[in-house]
Design a protein around this motif. Structure first.
Motif, PDB file in Angstrom:
ATOM      1  N   ALA A  72       7.078   9.467 -14.475  1.00  0.00           N
ATOM      2  CA  ALA A  72       8.076   8.169 -13.484  1.00  0.00           C
ATOM      3  C   ALA A  72       8.922   7.355 -14.134  1.00  0.00           C
ATOM      4  N   GLY A  73       9.482   7.563 -15.964  1.00  0.00           N
ATOM      5  CA  GLY A  73      10.606   7.072 -16.725  1.00  0.00           C
ATOM      6  C   GLY A  73      11.330   8.242 -17.299  1.00  0.00           C
ATOM      7  N   SER A  74      10.917   9.673 -17.637  1.00  0.00           N
ATOM      8  CA  SER A  74      11.461  10.188 -18.184  1.00  0.00           C
ATOM      9  C   SER A  74      12.604  10.638 -17.926  1.00  0.00           C
TER      10      SER A  74
ATOM     11  N   LEU B 221      -4.197  -1.885 -13.010  1.00  0.00           N
ATOM     12  CA  LEU B 221      -3.053  -0.849 -13.829  1.00  0.00           C
ATOM     13  C   LEU B 221      -1.424  -1.357 -13.596  1.00  0.00           C
ATOM     14  N   ARG B 222      -1.551  -2.281 -13.491  1.00  0.00           N
ATOM     15  CA  ARG B 222      -0.517  -2.730 -12.927  1.00  0.00           C
ATOM     16  C   ARG B 222       0.091  -3.921 -13.801  1.00  0.00           C
ATOM     17  N   ARG B 223      -1.164  -4.875 -13.528  1.00  0.00           N
ATOM     18  CA  ARG B 223      -1.243  -5.654 -15.177  1.00  0.00           C
ATOM     19  C   ARG B 223      -1.154  -5.115 -15.967  1.00  0.00           C
TER      20      ARG B 223
ATOM     21  N   ALA C  37       7.143   6.028  -0.338  1.00  0.00           N
ATOM     22  CA  ALA C  37       6.528   5.677   0.766  1.00  0.00           C
ATOM     23  C   ALA C  37       5.729   4.362   0.756  1.00  0.00           C
ATOM     24  N   HIS C  38       5.843   3.588   0.830  1.00  0.00           N
ATOM     25  CA  HIS C  38       5.306   2.333   1.563  1.00  0.00           C
ATOM     26  C   HIS C  38       4.442   2.867   2.795  1.00  0.00           C
ATOM     27  N   ARG C  39       3.413   1.227   2.574  1.00  0.00           N
ATOM     28  CA  ARG C  39       2.201   1.882   4.075  1.00  0.00           C
ATOM     29  C   ARG C  39       1.654   0.459   4.002  1.00  0.00           C
TER      30      ARG C  39
ATOM     31  N   ASP D 235       0.761  -1.084   0.400  1.00  0.00           N
ATOM     32  CA  ASP D 235       0.366   0.638  -0.198  1.00  0.00           C
ATOM     33  C   ASP D 235       0.924   1.449  -0.017  1.00  0.00           C
ATOM     34  N   ARG D 236       0.287   2.030  -0.144  1.00  0.00           N
ATOM     35  CA  ARG D 236       0.554   3.629   0.136  1.00  0.00           C
ATOM     36  C   ARG D 236       0.178   4.561   0.890  1.00  0.00           C
ATOM     37  N   PRO D 237       0.758   4.717   1.478  1.00  0.00           N
ATOM     38  CA  PRO D 237      -0.209   6.072   2.325  1.00  0.00           C
ATOM     39  C   PRO D 237      -1.234   7.335   1.573  1.00  0.00           C
TER      40      PRO D 237
ATOM     41  N   GLY E  82      13.043  -0.026  -6.349  1.00  0.00           N
ATOM     42  CA  GLY E  82      12.121  -0.140  -4.920  1.00  0.00           C
ATOM     43  C   GLY E  82      12.222  -1.698  -4.173  1.00  0.00           C
ATOM     44  N   PHE E  83      11.506  -1.639  -4.728  1.00  0.00           N
ATOM     45  CA  PHE E  83      10.676  -3.462  -3.128  1.00  0.00           C
ATOM     46  C   PHE E  83       9.725  -4.198  -3.808  1.00  0.00           C
ATOM     47  N   GLY E  84       9.485  -5.191  -3.686  1.00  0.00           N
ATOM     48  CA  GLY E  84       8.099  -6.489  -3.444  1.00  0.00           C
ATOM     49  C   GLY E  84       7.440  -5.530  -4.814  1.00  0.00           C
ATOM     50  N   ARG E  85       5.773  -5.497  -4.065  1.00  0.00           N
ATOM     51  CA  ARG E  85       5.188  -5.540  -5.148  1.00  0.00           C
ATOM     52  C   ARG E  85       4.478  -4.027  -5.796  1.00  0.00           C
ATOM     53  N   ARG E  86       5.842  -3.127  -5.139  1.00  0.00           N
ATOM     54  CA  ARG E  86       5.698  -1.815  -5.516  1.00  0.00           C
ATOM     55  C   ARG E  86       6.999  -1.202  -6.927  1.00  0.00           C
ATOM     56  N   VAL E  87       7.722  -2.832  -6.934  1.00  0.00           N
ATOM     57  CA  VAL E  87       8.516  -2.790  -7.487  1.00  0.00           C
ATOM     58  C   VAL E  87       8.664  -1.759  -9.342  1.00  0.00           C
ATOM     59  N   CYS E  88       9.450  -1.245  -9.541  1.00  0.00           N
ATOM     60  CA  CYS E  88       9.671  -0.358 -10.945  1.00  0.00           C
ATOM     61  C   CYS E  88       8.777  -0.899 -12.036  1.00  0.00           C
ATOM     62  N   PRO E  89       7.720  -0.197 -12.285  1.00  0.00           N
ATOM     63  CA  PRO E  89       7.746  -1.836 -13.628  1.00  0.00           C
ATOM     64  C   PRO E  89       8.339  -1.167 -14.213  1.00  0.00           C
TER      65      PRO E  89
HETATM   66  C1  HEM Z   1      16.352   4.488 -14.066  1.00  0.00           C
HETATM   67  C2  HEM Z   1      14.923   4.534 -14.467  1.00  0.00           C
HETATM   68  C3  HEM Z   1      13.867   4.217 -13.032  1.00  0.00           C
HETATM   69  C4  HEM Z   1      14.188   4.472 -11.974  1.00  0.00           C
HETATM   70  C5  HEM Z   1      15.110   4.776 -10.973  1.00  0.00           C
HETATM   71  C6  HEM Z   1      12.914   4.593 -11.654  1.00  0.00           C
HETATM   72  C7  HEM Z   1      12.269   3.783  -9.960  1.00  0.00           C
HETATM   73  C8  HEM Z   1      11.372   3.909  -9.568  1.00  0.00           C
HETATM   74  C9  HEM Z   1      10.859   3.709  -8.049  1.00  0.00           C
HETATM   75  C10 HEM Z   1      11.920   3.682  -6.467  1.00  0.00           C
HETATM   76  C11 HEM Z   1       9.738   3.700  -8.092  1.00  0.00           C
HETATM   77  C12 HEM Z   1       8.674   3.100  -6.702  1.00  0.00           C
HETATM   78  C13 HEM Z   1       9.072   1.794  -5.826  1.00  0.00           C
HETATM   79  C14 HEM Z   1       8.672   1.632  -4.929  1.00  0.00           C
HETATM   80  O1  HEM Z   1       7.791   2.373  -4.663  1.00  0.00           O
HETATM   81  O2  HEM Z   1       9.604   0.810  -3.724  1.00  0.00           O
HETATM   82  C15 HEM Z   1       8.762   3.503  -9.371  1.00  0.00           C
HETATM   83  C16 HEM Z   1       7.494   3.030  -9.015  1.00  0.00           C
HETATM   84  C17 HEM Z   1       6.715   3.538 -10.908  1.00  0.00           C
HETATM   85  N1  HEM Z   1       7.940   3.535 -11.902  1.00  0.00           N
HETATM   86 FE1  HEM Z   1      10.118   3.271 -12.254  1.00  0.00          FE
HETATM   87  N2  HEM Z   1      11.947   3.498 -12.154  1.00  0.00           N
HETATM   88  C18 HEM Z   1      12.795   4.448 -13.850  1.00  0.00           C
HETATM   89  C19 HEM Z   1      12.373   4.614 -15.020  1.00  0.00           C
HETATM   90  C20 HEM Z   1      10.818   3.986 -15.419  1.00  0.00           C
HETATM   91  C21 HEM Z   1      10.380   3.757 -16.753  1.00  0.00           C
HETATM   92  C22 HEM Z   1      11.541   3.995 -18.299  1.00  0.00           C
HETATM   93  C23 HEM Z   1       9.315   3.927 -16.035  1.00  0.00           C
HETATM   94  C24 HEM Z   1       7.869   3.628 -17.369  1.00  0.00           C
HETATM   95  C25 HEM Z   1       8.850   2.956 -18.761  1.00  0.00           C
HETATM   96  C26 HEM Z   1       8.465   3.991 -14.933  1.00  0.00           C
HETATM   97  C27 HEM Z   1       7.553   3.390 -14.346  1.00  0.00           C
HETATM   98  C28 HEM Z   1       6.911   3.160 -13.682  1.00  0.00           C
HETATM   99  C29 HEM Z   1       5.660   3.355 -12.720  1.00  0.00           C
HETATM  100  C30 HEM Z   1       5.017   3.462 -13.227  1.00  0.00           C
HETATM  101  C31 HEM Z   1       6.181   3.437 -11.133  1.00  0.00           C
HETATM  102  C32 HEM Z   1       4.953   2.919  -9.912  1.00  0.00           C
HETATM  103  C33 HEM Z   1       4.339   2.094  -9.563  1.00  0.00           C
HETATM  104  C34 HEM Z   1       3.813   1.672  -8.332  1.00  0.00           C
HETATM  105  O3  HEM Z   1       4.095   2.498  -8.266  1.00  0.00           O
HETATM  106  O4  HEM Z   1       2.920   0.537  -8.123  1.00  0.00           O
HETATM  107  N3  HEM Z   1       9.998   4.083 -14.235  1.00  0.00           N
HETATM  108  N4  HEM Z   1       9.697   3.758  -9.930  1.00  0.00           N
END
Ligand code: HEM
Length: 466
Positions: free
Chosen positions: A261-263, A96-98, A331-333, A67-69, A393-400
């Motif tokens: 998120a990605g740029s 959304l994650r799917r 942040a996770h919750r 979860d998130r706060p 990041g971590f677990g179920r919220r790891v960056c997709p």
């Molecule tokens: C070097 C590049 C990147 C880093 C360091 C990074 C890092 C992260 C981290 C730390 C999180 C949160 C993880 C957590 O809550 O524990 C995250 C979430 C996310 N990232 Fe990335 N990210 C990168 C690139 C990208 C790219 C290229 C995309 C899309 C194409 C992307 C899409 C997302 C999305 C949609 C989330 C939200 C996921 C969620 O909250 O469930 N990220 N990222």
């Protein structure tokens, strides 16, 4: 009792943690240990600050920490509760994650290889013609790749383009709204229903952002209806909207928020690599010797070389261990009590895996402040698979987007190190601690000398048709 077994901490009510919270957290971890807690207003924050505790808690208890706060200003009002990064655990997050996973997982990520490669060659060209603005070229690379991947935009993208600037304006507004204390509605959520002051501003921002995302999506929709659309994340979502049960607004947000998120993250990652190369010439040389042995100087490196270019991968991993892109983590919750050793992380606590501390853990990374890509290589010189990197990041919220991001970082690093020597300018030494203070940090502008090491670089770039 839970109260007696809370993780230790600095005490008092820490309404403000001050600037560079991840550095403060790191200092506190030295005093209170790898899992510590602090009171923040009516909330409890628990910080995870060692490698082993990250595995034991953030990974093994990933489902309890999915979860998130609650974020009323940035999440519920500004993002209409549709921005994946801020959506709490539940059915919406799952769908959304799917959808994200279907297009970004490791095997699918390979389909973006040629667009990443083409844009990485442009990064090299830009570095060649205008080395002074090296950080801007990283931003241009990252923006171009995300817009092409999301909307199949193929016209050249510059960071200064209006579309990019409009998106960034909203990303910055969102991160500003996320800052603790930015909007009073986070302290008094009932104000959400009273459209005055900050709340009406946030509603206006939401309308603007949604309008922008819808107009980006409409251009993809139009191309699709004229059958001239190249496949992209947006066209995939439009064609499979029913399968993922996405409303029109959810779909627009899912595609639109890819940029935020990605740029910025990828651009920061490229800047850090340039900084690490310029300040560690002996490590750069080691990577270049491997590139010379595997690739030579008569052709460009490409993705097929990756298994043999372990030093490129190790350099990238070390750069983002040394200077994490998201040093505080998100942040996770806790959705349930989580017990670790003799402490309890109670249900409802806000949990940060402090990336900085986890990746500066001296038990796992001896002399953590020095830059040593060898941490990531085994005795055979291959990339270790027993060591985890936590900047995603971590677990179920790891960056997709991790696989897409890793492929961007690999190919740009391989090409840039093959093409150039990168030196610190003795007249303007680099301060390797000078970074912005935000969730995603950027190196402050710094000067480097970027000198070609391949004789006919431009010809080779132009001749390469991959
Ligand atoms: C070097 C590049 C990147 C880093 C360091 C990074 C890092 C992260 C981290 C730390 C999180 C949160 C993880 C957590 O809550 O524990 C995250 C979430 C996310 N990232 Fe990335 N990210 C990168 C690139 C990208 C790219 C290229 C995309 C899309 C194409 C992307 C899409 C997302 C999305 C949609 C989330 C939200 C996921 C969620 O909250 O469930 N990220 N990222």
């Amino acid at each position: 009792s839970k109260r007696d077994n809370l993780p230790p901490g600095p005490g008092g009510n820490r309404l403000s943690i001050g600037p560079y919270a991840y550095r403060r957290f790191h200092e506190w971890s030295k005093e209170y240990g790898p899992v510590f807690s602090l009171k923040h207003g009516s909330k409890l924050i628990v910080v995870i600050a060692s490698y082993q505790a990250a595995i034991d808690i953030m990974q093994k208890h990933g489902s309890e920490l999915a979860d998130r706060p609650r974020s009323v200003a940035a999440g519920e009002i500004f993002s209409g509760d549709m921005r994946t990064l801020l959506v709490g655990a539940g059915e919406r997050l799952k769908k959304l994650r799917r959808a994200l996973h279907s297009q970004l997982q490791s095997t699918t990520a390979q389909q973006y290889g040629s667009l990443q490669y083409r844009n990485a060659k442009n990064y090299v060209r830009n570095m060649l013609s205008d080395p002074e603005h090296h950080l801007d070229h990283g931003r241009t690379y990252a923006a171009s790749v995300i817009l092409e991947l999301t909307y199949s935009k193929t016209t050249p993208t510059k960071y200064a383009d209006k579309e990019v600037q409009d998106v960034m304006k909203n990303v910055n507004r969102m991160f500003a709204a996320l800052k603790i204390g930015a909007y009073i509605v986070d302290t008094f959520p009932f104000l959400k229903y009273i459209p005055l002051g900050g709340v009406s501003e946030l509603r206006r921002f939401h309308k603007e952002e949604l309008g922008l995302f819808k107009s980006q999506l409409n251009s993809a929709r139009e191309k699709l209806s004229q059958s001239i659309a190249q496949p992209s994340f947006a066209t995939y979502l439009l064609e499979n909207q029913g399968q993922y049960d996405l409303s029109n607004d959810e779909l627009a947000y899912l595609a639109g928020s890819m940029f935020g998120a990605g740029s910025d993250t990828t651009a920061s990652g490229l800047g850090i690599i340039t900084m690490a190369a310029a300040t560690h010439p002996e490590e750069l040389k080691k990577v270049q010797s491997q590139i010379d042995a595997v690739v030579g100087r008569d052709r460009l490196p490409n993705y097929d070389d990756e298994p043999l270019l372990s030093r490129v991968t190790a350099f990238v991993l070390e750069a983002h261990r040394w200077r994490p892109i998201a040093p505080q983590g998100f942040a996770h919750r806790a959705m349930k009590d989580v017990i670790w050793k003799d402490v309890v992380i109670p249900k409802g606590a806000i949990v940060y895996g402090n990336h900085w501390s986890i990746m500066h853990d001296p038990e796992v990374f001896p002399e953590p402040d020095s830059f040593r890509p060898d941490h990531w290589l085994n005795e055979e010189g291959e990339v270790r698979d027993d060591l985890k990197h936590f900047d995603f990041g971590f677990g179920r919220r790891v960056c997709p987007g991790q696989y897409v991001a890793e492929r961007s970082l690999f190919i740009n690093t391989a090409l840039i190190f093959w093409a150039f020597n990168i030196h610190e300018d003795p007249n303007s030494p680099i301060d390797t601690t000078a970074f912005t203070d935000a969730s995603v940090v950027h190196p402050l502008p710094f000067a480097v000398k970027i000198v070609p090491r391949i004789k006919n670089l431009r010809e080779l770039l132009d001749a390469d048709t991959d």
